[in-house]
Scaffold this motif. Structure first.
Motif, PDB file in Angstrom:
ATOM      1  N   GLY A  92      50.030 -36.389 -21.406  1.00  0.00           N
ATOM      2  CA  GLY A  92      49.214 -36.857 -20.296  1.00  0.00           C
ATOM      3  C   GLY A  92      48.364 -38.067 -20.598  1.00  0.00           C
ATOM      4  N   ARG A  93      48.498 -38.634 -21.773  1.00  0.00           N
ATOM      5  CA  ARG A  93      47.750 -39.852 -22.104  1.00  0.00           C
ATOM      6  C   ARG A  93      48.211 -40.988 -21.202  1.00  0.00           C
ATOM      7  NH1 ARG A  93      46.559 -42.292 -28.144  1.00  0.00           N
ATOM      8  NH2 ARG A  93      46.076 -44.418 -27.526  1.00  0.00           N
ATOM      9  N   THR A  94      47.267 -41.824 -20.737  1.00  0.00           N
ATOM     10  CA  THR A  94      47.604 -42.810 -19.718  1.00  0.00           C
ATOM     11  C   THR A  94      47.631 -44.249 -20.218  1.00  0.00           C
ATOM     12  OG1 THR A  94      45.285 -42.922 -19.012  1.00  0.00           O
ATOM     13  CG2 THR A  94      46.731 -41.354 -17.862  1.00  0.00           C
ATOM     14  N   SER A  95      47.600 -44.459 -21.528  1.00  0.00           N
ATOM     15  CA  SER A  95      47.739 -45.812 -22.069  1.00  0.00           C
ATOM     16  C   SER A  95      48.426 -45.742 -23.420  1.00  0.00           C
ATOM     17  CB  SER A  95      46.378 -46.502 -22.212  1.00  0.00           C
ATOM     18  OG  SER A  95      45.565 -45.825 -23.144  1.00  0.00           O
ATOM     19  N   LEU A  96      49.134 -46.819 -23.760  1.00  0.00           N
ATOM     20  CA  LEU A  96      49.870 -46.858 -25.018  1.00  0.00           C
ATOM     21  C   LEU A  96      48.963 -47.195 -26.186  1.00  0.00           C
ATOM     22  CD1 LEU A  96      53.052 -48.826 -23.885  1.00  0.00           C
ATOM     23  CD2 LEU A  96      52.938 -46.398 -24.458  1.00  0.00           C
ATOM     24  N   MET A  97      49.262 -46.613 -27.321  1.00  0.00           N
ATOM     25  CA  MET A  97      48.595 -46.974 -28.555  1.00  0.00           C
ATOM     26  C   MET A  97      48.934 -48.428 -28.904  1.00  0.00           C
ATOM     27  SD  MET A  97      49.039 -45.063 -32.241  1.00  0.00           S
ATOM     28  CE  MET A  97      49.046 -43.457 -31.462  1.00  0.00           C
ATOM     29  N   GLU A  98      48.029 -49.110 -29.583  1.00  0.00           N
ATOM     30  CA  GLU A  98      48.282 -50.480 -30.028  1.00  0.00           C
ATOM     31  C   GLU A  98      48.731 -50.473 -31.485  1.00  0.00           C
ATOM     32  OE1 GLU A  98      45.214 -53.393 -29.035  1.00  0.00           O
ATOM     33  OE2 GLU A  98      44.289 -51.863 -27.770  1.00  0.00           O
ATOM     34  N   PHE A  99      49.524 -51.489 -31.846  1.00  0.00           N
ATOM     35  CA  PHE A  99      50.022 -51.607 -33.216  1.00  0.00           C
ATOM     36  C   PHE A  99      49.811 -53.021 -33.733  1.00  0.00           C
ATOM     37  CE2 PHE A  99      52.864 -48.501 -31.077  1.00  0.00           C
ATOM     38  CZ  PHE A  99      52.455 -47.376 -31.767  1.00  0.00           C
ATOM     39  N   GLU A 100      49.420 -53.111 -34.993  1.00  0.00           N
ATOM     40  CA  GLU A 100      49.315 -54.391 -35.694  1.00  0.00           C
ATOM     41  C   GLU A 100      50.038 -54.258 -37.025  1.00  0.00           C
ATOM     42  OE1 GLU A 100      44.814 -55.548 -34.069  1.00  0.00           O
ATOM     43  OE2 GLU A 100      45.101 -54.748 -36.091  1.00  0.00           O
ATOM     44  N   VAL A 101      50.582 -55.377 -37.535  1.00  0.00           N
ATOM     45  CA  VAL A 101      51.282 -55.363 -38.821  1.00  0.00           C
ATOM     46  C   VAL A 101      50.711 -56.487 -39.682  1.00  0.00           C
ATOM     47  CG1 VAL A 101      53.495 -55.508 -40.014  1.00  0.00           C
ATOM     48  CG2 VAL A 101      53.382 -54.471 -37.736  1.00  0.00           C
ATOM     49  N   TYR A 102      50.316 -56.145 -40.908  1.00  0.00           N
ATOM     50  CA  TYR A 102      49.752 -57.112 -41.842  1.00  0.00           C
ATOM     51  C   TYR A 102      50.610 -57.175 -43.095  1.00  0.00           C
ATOM     52  CZ  TYR A 102      45.697 -56.903 -38.812  1.00  0.00           C
ATOM     53  OH  TYR A 102      44.868 -56.960 -37.707  1.00  0.00           O
ATOM     54  N   LYS A 103      50.795 -58.392 -43.614  1.00  0.00           N
ATOM     55  CA  LYS A 103      51.725 -58.589 -44.725  1.00  0.00           C
ATOM     56  C   LYS A 103      51.150 -58.124 -46.062  1.00  0.00           C
ATOM     57  CE  LYS A 103      50.443 -63.460 -45.314  1.00  0.00           C
ATOM     58  NZ  LYS A 103      50.951 -64.865 -45.235  1.00  0.00           N
ATOM     59  N   ASN A 104      49.831 -57.981 -46.147  1.00  0.00           N
ATOM     60  CA  ASN A 104      49.209 -57.470 -47.371  1.00  0.00           C
ATOM     61  C   ASN A 104      47.776 -57.040 -47.073  1.00  0.00           C
ATOM     62  OD1 ASN A 104      47.594 -59.901 -47.498  1.00  0.00           O
ATOM     63  ND2 ASN A 104      49.391 -60.910 -48.398  1.00  0.00           N
ATOM     64  N   LEU A 105      47.126 -56.489 -48.090  1.00  0.00           N
ATOM     65  CA  LEU A 105      45.767 -55.981 -47.916  1.00  0.00           C
ATOM     66  C   LEU A 105      44.776 -57.106 -47.642  1.00  0.00           C
ATOM     67  CD1 LEU A 105      44.251 -53.296 -47.949  1.00  0.00           C
ATOM     68  CD2 LEU A 105      43.866 -53.637 -50.402  1.00  0.00           C
ATOM     69  N   ASP A 106      44.984 -58.254 -48.285  1.00  0.00           N
ATOM     70  CA  ASP A 106      44.081 -59.387 -48.074  1.00  0.00           C
ATOM     71  C   ASP A 106      44.097 -59.846 -46.620  1.00  0.00           C
ATOM     72  OD1 ASP A 106      43.218 -59.437 -50.688  1.00  0.00           O
ATOM     73  OD2 ASP A 106      44.736 -60.883 -51.340  1.00  0.00           O
ATOM     74  N   GLU A 107      45.277 -59.862 -46.014  1.00  0.00           N
ATOM     75  CA  GLU A 107      45.367 -60.273 -44.618  1.00  0.00           C
ATOM     76  C   GLU A 107      44.639 -59.279 -43.722  1.00  0.00           C
ATOM     77  OE1 GLU A 107      48.823 -62.293 -42.075  1.00  0.00           O
ATOM     78  OE2 GLU A 107      49.202 -60.164 -42.424  1.00  0.00           O
ATOM     79  N   LEU A 108      44.790 -57.982 -44.006  1.00  0.00           N
ATOM     80  CA  LEU A 108      44.055 -56.972 -43.240  1.00  0.00           C
ATOM     81  C   LEU A 108      42.554 -57.192 -43.371  1.00  0.00           C
ATOM     82  CD1 LEU A 108      44.114 -54.156 -41.671  1.00  0.00           C
ATOM     83  CD2 LEU A 108      43.739 -53.147 -43.936  1.00  0.00           C
ATOM     84  N   MET A 109      42.091 -57.456 -44.583  1.00  0.00           N
ATOM     85  CA  MET A 109      40.663 -57.597 -44.832  1.00  0.00           C
ATOM     86  C   MET A 109      40.090 -58.897 -44.279  1.00  0.00           C
ATOM     87  SD  MET A 109      40.231 -55.930 -48.639  1.00  0.00           S
ATOM     88  CE  MET A 109      40.081 -54.146 -48.830  1.00  0.00           C
ATOM     89  N   SER A 110      40.945 -59.838 -43.943  1.00  0.00           N
ATOM     90  CA  SER A 110      40.450 -61.048 -43.294  1.00  0.00           C
ATOM     91  C   SER A 110      40.122 -60.788 -41.825  1.00  0.00           C
ATOM     92  CB  SER A 110      41.493 -62.167 -43.401  1.00  0.00           C
ATOM     93  OG  SER A 110      42.625 -61.897 -42.574  1.00  0.00           O
ATOM     94  N   VAL A 111      40.675 -59.705 -41.284  1.00  0.00           N
ATOM     95  CA  VAL A 111      40.414 -59.328 -39.890  1.00  0.00           C
ATOM     96  C   VAL A 111      39.371 -58.217 -39.820  1.00  0.00           C
ATOM     97  CG1 VAL A 111      41.446 -58.405 -37.772  1.00  0.00           C
ATOM     98  CG2 VAL A 111      42.733 -60.023 -39.199  1.00  0.00           C
ATOM     99  N   TYR A 112      39.515 -57.218 -40.678  1.00  0.00           N
ATOM    100  CA  TYR A 112      38.578 -56.098 -40.729  1.00  0.00           C
ATOM    101  C   TYR A 112      37.744 -56.239 -42.006  1.00  0.00           C
ATOM    102  CZ  TYR A 112      41.607 -54.111 -37.135  1.00  0.00           C
ATOM    103  OH  TYR A 112      42.348 -53.901 -35.989  1.00  0.00           O
ATOM    104  N   LYS A 113      36.447 -56.419 -41.836  1.00  0.00           N
ATOM    105  CA  LYS A 113      35.584 -56.779 -42.959  1.00  0.00           C
ATOM    106  C   LYS A 113      35.113 -55.593 -43.786  1.00  0.00           C
ATOM    107  CE  LYS A 113      35.889 -60.989 -41.530  1.00  0.00           C
ATOM    108  NZ  LYS A 113      36.797 -61.929 -42.240  1.00  0.00           N
ATOM    109  N   ASN A 114      35.290 -54.390 -43.295  1.00  0.00           N
ATOM    110  CA  ASN A 114      34.757 -53.219 -43.995  1.00  0.00           C
ATOM    111  C   ASN A 114      35.839 -52.155 -44.085  1.00  0.00           C
ATOM    112  OD1 ASN A 114      33.028 -51.495 -45.283  1.00  0.00           O
ATOM    113  ND2 ASN A 114      31.620 -51.232 -43.564  1.00  0.00           N
ATOM    114  N   VAL A 115      36.742 -52.333 -45.046  1.00  0.00           N
ATOM    115  CA  VAL A 115      37.893 -51.441 -45.205  1.00  0.00           C
ATOM    116  C   VAL A 115      37.655 -50.503 -46.381  1.00  0.00           C
ATOM    117  CG1 VAL A 115      40.383 -51.296 -45.596  1.00  0.00           C
ATOM    118  CG2 VAL A 115      39.432 -53.214 -44.282  1.00  0.00           C
ATOM    119  N   SER A 116      37.839 -49.226 -46.145  1.00  0.00           N
ATOM    120  CA  SER A 116      37.672 -48.218 -47.191  1.00  0.00           C
ATOM    121  C   SER A 116      38.924 -47.359 -47.275  1.00  0.00           C
ATOM    122  CB  SER A 116      36.450 -47.331 -46.906  1.00  0.00           C
ATOM    123  OG  SER A 116      35.268 -48.110 -46.907  1.00  0.00           O
ATOM    124  N   ALA A 117      39.186 -46.842 -48.463  1.00  0.00           N
ATOM    125  CA  ALA A 117      40.436 -46.126 -48.718  1.00  0.00           C
ATOM    126  C   ALA A 117      40.247 -44.616 -48.683  1.00  0.00           C
ATOM    127  CB  ALA A 117      40.998 -46.527 -50.076  1.00  0.00           C
TER     128      ALA A 117
END
Length: 218
Positions: A133-158
């Motif tokens: 019954g969910r009424t919107s699709l989940m979003e997806f992003e793809v990053y080529k490495n961890l550095d690229e992810l961290m350039s978009v998200y500044k506070n990444v924890s594992a």
């Protein structure tokens, strides 16, 4: 099934074929009955009347549309890329829980030959929405490495062994789930924090991502 998904919902007429048509057949729907159809983009519910059903398709005509309130799915999680078959099997669980976005990341121990098929993930996601019954699709992003992810998200924890309790997580932190082999030493050094799940067992990547989502959403 809460509604039927069709990307063309909103058109004056629809032709239902393939798997969507099998759903209609399974519900033993007949000409003259009405069905809810959504495109999962505009938050509208479209009511169609079944004009005709033949052996392989059904013809529908739009009766009316209604605008429902927009559902907010704000929870984002990062997931190191694993076997796409594993991702596809896990996706419906994350969709039902209410994950808003998944940021897929190639890490050192991800296999580079694994490719993310966004179109296929959207299709699987849409089928899950029909059921839950969910009424919107989940979003997806793809990053080529961890550095690229961290350039978009500044506070990444594992999510990692030996980390702090997830109860200490801050609202602005993006959690990332590692691949089956975990994170490399170089990658681990880049995280501001590491958190652990309350288990003594080694979890598969898909088990960890579901557990984290359930912790904050269920």
């Amino acid at each position: 099934m809460k509604f039927l998904y069709d990307k063309n919902a909103g058109n004056e007429s629809l032709k239902i074929v393939n798997e969507a048509f099998l759903h209609l057949k399974a519900r033993r729907m007949q000409a003259g009955e009405r069905i809810s159809v959504r495109n999962l983009r505009d938050f509208k519910e479209y009511i169609y009347e079944i004009d005709e059903i033949d052996r392989r398709s059904a013809s529908l005509s739009l009766v009316f549309a209604s605008l429902n309130g927009e559902q907010k799915f704000d929870f984002t999680i990062a997931w190191a890329i694993v076997d796409p078959k594993t991702i596809e099997k896990t996706l419906p669980f994350l969709n039902e829980l209410g994950v808003g976005k998944i940021a897929f990341v190639y890490t050192k121990f991800s296999q580079a030959n694994f490719k993310i098929d966004i179109e296929r993930l959207n299709y699987i996601n849409a089928l899950s929405c029909e059921q839950c019954g969910r009424t919107s699709l989940m979003e997806f992003e793809v990053y080529k490495n961890l550095d690229e992810l961290m350039s978009v998200y500044k506070n990444v924890s594992a999510i990692n062994f030996g980390g702090k309790s997830l109860n200490e997580k801050k609202d602005d932190e993006l959690l990332i789930i590692g691949p089956e082999g975990g994170f490399s030493e170089d990658e681990t050094a880049k995280f501001k924090n590491s958190y652990c799940l309350n288990t003594k067992n080694i979890l598969r990547s898909q088990t960890a991502v579901i557990s984290v989502a359930a912790k904050f959403l269920a």
